[in-house]
Design a protein around this motif. Structure first.
Motif, PDB file in Angstrom:
ATOM      1  N   ARG A 120      -1.509  -4.071 -11.121  1.00 18.79           N
ATOM      2  CA  ARG A 120      -2.060  -4.027  -9.763  1.00 18.79           C
ATOM      3  C   ARG A 120      -3.296  -4.927  -9.682  1.00 18.79           C
ATOM      4  N   TYR A 166       9.280   5.238 -11.999  1.00 22.24           N
ATOM      5  CA  TYR A 166       8.318   5.899 -11.121  1.00 22.24           C
ATOM      6  C   TYR A 166       6.889   5.412 -11.382  1.00 22.24           C
ATOM      7  N   TYR A 175       4.718   3.210  -8.706  1.00 19.95           N
ATOM      8  CA  TYR A 175       3.801   3.928  -7.818  1.00 19.95           C
ATOM      9  C   TYR A 175       2.345   3.652  -8.093  1.00 19.95           C
ATOM     10  N   ALA A 221       2.439   2.089  -4.760  1.00 14.01           N
ATOM     11  CA  ALA A 221       2.561   3.374  -4.063  1.00 14.01           C
ATOM     12  C   ALA A 221       3.782   3.373  -3.140  1.00 14.01           C
ATOM     13  N   GLY A 222       4.796   2.618  -3.501  1.00 15.47           N
ATOM     14  CA  GLY A 222       6.029   2.609  -2.712  1.00 15.47           C
ATOM     15  C   GLY A 222       6.005   1.648  -1.531  1.00 15.47           C
ATOM     16  N   GLY A 223       4.852   1.069  -1.272  1.00 12.07           N
ATOM     17  CA  GLY A 223       4.721   0.204  -0.096  1.00 12.07           C
ATOM     18  C   GLY A 223       4.823  -1.260  -0.429  1.00 12.07           C
ATOM     19  N   PRO A 224       4.550  -2.135   0.516  1.00  9.70           N
ATOM     20  CA  PRO A 224       4.218  -1.796   1.899  1.00  9.70           C
ATOM     21  C   PRO A 224       5.442  -1.226   2.640  1.00  9.70           C
ATOM     22  N   GLY A 225       5.180  -0.283   3.527  1.00  6.79           N
ATOM     23  CA  GLY A 225       6.286   0.422   4.181  1.00  6.79           C
ATOM     24  C   GLY A 225       7.126   1.123   3.140  1.00  6.79           C
ATOM     25  N   THR A 226       8.425   0.837   3.139  1.00 12.60           N
ATOM     26  CA  THR A 226       9.308   1.456   2.147  1.00 12.60           C
ATOM     27  C   THR A 226       9.816   0.414   1.150  1.00 12.60           C
ATOM     28  N   ALA A 227       9.138  -0.744   1.089  1.00 13.14           N
ATOM     29  CA  ALA A 227       9.652  -1.867   0.307  1.00 13.14           C
ATOM     30  C   ALA A 227       9.871  -1.545  -1.164  1.00 13.14           C
ATOM     31  N   SER A 261       9.816   1.848  -2.311  1.00 14.06           N
ATOM     32  CA  SER A 261       9.937   3.315  -2.399  1.00 14.06           C
ATOM     33  C   SER A 261      11.192   3.685  -3.164  1.00 14.06           C
ATOM     34  N   TYR A 296      10.379   8.821  -6.678  1.00 17.50           N
ATOM     35  CA  TYR A 296       9.171   9.254  -5.988  1.00 17.50           C
ATOM     36  C   TYR A 296       9.463  10.433  -5.065  1.00 17.50           C
ATOM     37  N   GLN A 324       0.313   4.961   1.032  1.00 18.61           N
ATOM     38  CA  GLN A 324       0.966   6.177   1.516  1.00 18.61           C
ATOM     39  C   GLN A 324       0.786   7.353   0.570  1.00 18.61           C
ATOM     40  N   SER A 344       2.546   3.913   7.044  1.00 16.40           N
ATOM     41  CA  SER A 344       2.850   2.811   6.127  1.00 16.40           C
ATOM     42  C   SER A 344       4.003   1.959   6.667  1.00 16.40           C
ATOM     43  N   ALA A 387       3.792  -1.922   7.985  1.00 18.30           N
ATOM     44  CA  ALA A 387       4.639  -2.964   7.377  1.00 18.30           C
ATOM     45  C   ALA A 387       5.581  -3.580   8.396  1.00 18.30           C
ATOM     46  N   GLU A 394       8.120  -2.100   9.819  1.00 18.44           N
ATOM     47  CA  GLU A 394       9.494  -1.579   9.739  1.00 18.44           C
ATOM     48  C   GLU A 394       9.855  -0.768  10.984  1.00 18.44           C
TER      49      GLU A 394
END
Lengths: 313, 443
Positions: A141, A247, A251, A255-261, A263, A267, B204, B415, B419, B421
């Motif tokens: 990171r 995982y 994470y 942290a799974g982001g941005p958005g759900t990119a 995810s 998790y 998130q 989140s 982004a 979405e």
């Protein structure tokens, strides 16, 4: 146990099992196995059974427990995040398996040859293996940080980029960054497995092939690859499982982001169980992941050419 | 056949070895059990203390000082990352993993009380002697159903922070007084070459992100739930909707970058590539810390919204029901420990004062506002009158036993909106639906 052929009264030959003699060795063997079986049972079988049991119940510290059939499975599968997470997980797994396997084959081949400093380089290759996933995630990171990350600094110094790239803020780049970190983490074991196979190839086979006029590609195709094929398959299977259950690195980095990119599915097991306090739904999702992993691995094994795992059969 | 094999230099048979091993193992398990069994008055007491990872060396020093002053008491400290702290505590408490005292948060208190994991502290220490000394938003945050569930570890506000030095380099020479001005100034600085003048601490899985979002919504006029815990953020005119749209717009236009954790955000602000941010106030101390490249450049600003309000929050030491179940001696020791960490057993709030001076953590107790050492320490990194003014406008957010669960959905939906979405309206609706579902399920 002994088996004997005996002439019966009607003249037919039949197989008769003799009463097994008291077998002290077998009992001694089982008694030696027992402690291990108890530990495995307590730490694997019991929790697994408990998880499956919980998956059919309303299990939450805030709600009364009760049997609810397949409701947990239904709720998990109807959630919008479920399919998205599977898509992301499969994408992540495919990229990391291909990257890791190809890079491991190349790196192992390089390390198999003698070169100045090879005795120093070989132990260094193992270093990422010793770094826990969470620590690796934090390191990466920072490496990919928008403002002070080493990746941006190096690329900028080399003139590859004009302005710092926001690696972890763009969906595609965040996925790429997470894949690179996961590959870095999986690479050492993969290299070691393939390197071990490479070092067992008899030199005479290369000499014979060269006498037959084989070029470098043919040497690799017809001598090297058949010997490392089993290890490559094991590496691919192992990395697939690691990808499906990834995982910590992902994470910690994104942290799974941005958005759900980024995810990934693991998790959600954690999140549903311990953030949403719905342990029943978490158990249902964990059971689904386990089943999908088994189906995935059986599928890969079936797709393999016959004898691909003959060395380990 | 009886195995008579002798084991090396030890003149024992394999069977004897297995028997002795079993006895040793059983003895070990028994010792473990006894170690957690109820203690009685006069016994030595060991406490399990769970904290999130922040200045662990200072926590250890505080614990050691307490142990040295209390013969026979020992404290086993375990720390967990902030992002996963709540989930880890849920796992520990749901599985009865030994935990006697823990860091708690107003956002989770209702859940933890409903699950029966924490107990009111008034039974184990004289809370009434502290009640009037604790500032209102801290008292509100650690109270549930009129029962106090701890003493403050620290209490702070979410602050709007800026770097006027960098702003001036890009042509901005005064502080913004509204969110519209923040937008205008950011656009202006971006045109002059500062790529992303705003930095949001957002991920998130980071609970601070939600607090900061709610703090900025409060500055516009209100939080996210009404007094009956109905969601009010679906309405496009609501403060929370407008703040979510504002943040989404700044990210879309690359006026804002995001940073997933506060350490990263503090370092990013010190890279000189951002001017504005909203974070927990103690991060201003970290930004202005002498070791940082731009130390001394960062200032606290009044929240830009029309009301100028912000979120006040408290983190506190709670005693678990496990500690209470271990008997009077353990519960009394836990109470004594909590009072030493968060209270003033000898008349002075020593540990909260240390946190304030050494780390810039806000304090939940009034006497420290007038403590000259604290005022002097705070003056080195923050405009104290401005801090007092902002603290006067701080308010707590409304909580129910399901709001901690809802927060996870809200962060995930934000989140997705940030982004691109989903739209902000879709994210707000999904989150409001979840709030209604949870309210129905849990109330």
């Amino acid at each position: 146990m002994t088996v004997s052929l005996k002439r019966s009264g009607d003249g037919l030959t039949r197989l008769e099992r003799a009463r097994p003699a008291p077998n002290y060795e077998a009992r001694w063997g089982w008694s030696l196995l027992l402690p291990a079986l108890v530990v495995i049972g307590a730490l694997s079988v019991v929790p697994l059974a408990r998880a499956i049991y919980s998956s059919f119940r309303q299990t939450s510290p805030l709600l009364p427990p009760k049997f609810i059939g397949f409701d947990n499975y239904r709720a998990v599968m109807e959630s919008g995040a479920f399919m998205t997470a599977w898509r992301v997980t499969l994408q992540f797994t495919t990229i990391t398996v291909v990257l890791t396997t190809v890079m491991a084959m190349i790196s192992a081949s390089a390390l198999n040859s003698s070169f100045r400093g090879s005795s120093v380089v070989k132990p260094l290759v193992l270093l990422p293996w010793a770094v826990p996933g969470v620590i690796a995630g934090v390191i990466w990171r920072w490496m990919f940080n928008n403002n002070y990350g080493a990746i941006n600094t190096i690329l900028h110094a080399l003139g590859v980029i004009d302005a710092y790239v926001y690696w972890l803020s763009k969906p595609g780049l965040a996925m790429l960054a997470a894949c690179i970190a996961q590959t870095w983490s999986l690479l050492p074991l993969s290299i070691i497995l393939i390197l071990a196979a490479l070092q067992n190839i008899p030199e005479e086979q290369y000499e014979a092939a060269r006498l037959d006029g084989a070029n470098s590609f043919q040497l690799y195709r017809y001598v090297t690859f058949p010997h490392i094929r089993t290890s490559v398959v094991i590496v691919a299977l192992y990395n697939s499982l690691m990808g499906l259950t990834a995982y910590d690195i992902v994470y910690t980095m994104t942290a799974g982001g941005p958005g759900t990119a980024t995810s990934v599915i693991s998790y959600f097991t954690w999140s549903i169980s311990f953030t949403n306090l719905n342990i029943g739904q978490g158990a249902a999702l964990a059971t689904i992941i386990a089943l999908v992993s088994i189906v995935f691995i059986i599928g890969i094994l079936r797709l393999l050419p016959k004898g691909a795992l003959s060395d380990v059969d | 056949m009886v195995t008579k094999t002798r084991l090396g230099a030890w003149d024992i048979s394999r069977r004897e070895f297995l028997r002795y091993s079993g006895l040793v193992g059983a003895g070990g398990l028994a010792a473990l059990y006894v170690g957690r069994s109820p203690a009685f008055a006069g016994d030595a007491v060991d406490l399990d203390f769970a904290v999130w990872t922040y200045a662990v060396d200072e926590v250890e020093a505080n614990v050691k000082a307490w142990q040295d002053a209390n013969a026979g008491m020992s404290v086993k400290l375990q720390d967990y990352p902030w992002d996963t702290y709540k989930a880890t505590m849920v796992q520990r408490l749901a599985t009865s993993t030994p935990t006697d005292v823990l860091y708690n948060n107003g956002s989770w208190l209702a859940e933890f009380v409903a699950a029966g994991w924490v107990v009111p502290v008034s039974k184990y220490l004289d809370f009434e002697k502290y009640r009037d000394k604790i500032i209102p938003y801290a008292l509100s945050g650690l109270t549930f159903n009129n029962e106090p569930y701890g003493l403050p570890y620290y209490a702070d506000i979410a602050s709007f922070i800026w770097n006027p030095t960098v702003a001036k380099q890009y042509g901005v020479d005064r502080a913004p007084t509204s969110w519209d001005e923040v937008m205008e100034m950011s656009l202006s600085m971006q045109k002059k070459g500062l790529r992303s003048p705003i930095l949001w601490e957002f991920s998130q899985v980071n609970p601070s992100s939600l607090d900061e979002f709610i703090a900025m919504s409060m500055s516009r006029g209100d939080e996210v739930f009404d007094a009956d815990m109905n969601p009010i953020f679906e309405d496009p005119n609501s403060p929370a909707f407008q703040q979510a749209q504002f943040m989404a717009d700044t990210i879309k236009q690359e006026l804002a970058a995001t940073s997933p954790a506060e350490n990263d955000a503090v370092r990013s602000m010190n890279s000189g590539q951002h001017v504005f941010t909203c974070m927990y106030n103690y991060n201003l101390a970290a930004m202005n810390n002498k070791g940082q490249p731009l130390a001394g450049q960062f200032e606290l600003l009044k929240m830009p919204g029309s009301k100028g309000a912000t979120l006040g929050y408290v983190r506190f030491y709670s005693i678990t029901s496990m500690a209470a179940a271990r008997g009077d001696a353990v519960a009394a020791a836990a109470g004594k420990f909590v009072e030493a960490m968060g209270g003033a057993p000898d008349g002075t709030f020593n540990v909260p004062k240390k946190w304030a001076i050494n780390r810039g953590l806000g304090f939940g107790v009034r006497p420290l506002f007038d403590d000259p050492d604290v005022v002097q320490a705070f003056s080195s990194w923050v405009n104290v009158p401005m801090l007092k003014e902002q603290q006067e406008l701080a308010q707590t957010k409304r909580e129910a036993k399901w709001t901690g669960i809802w927060g996870d959905t809200m962060l995930r939906e934000l989140s997705k909106a940030f982004a691109g979405e989903v739209s902000v309206a879709e994210a707000m609706k999904a989150s409001a639906d979840k709030a209604r579902e949870l309210k129905q399920q849990y109330q």
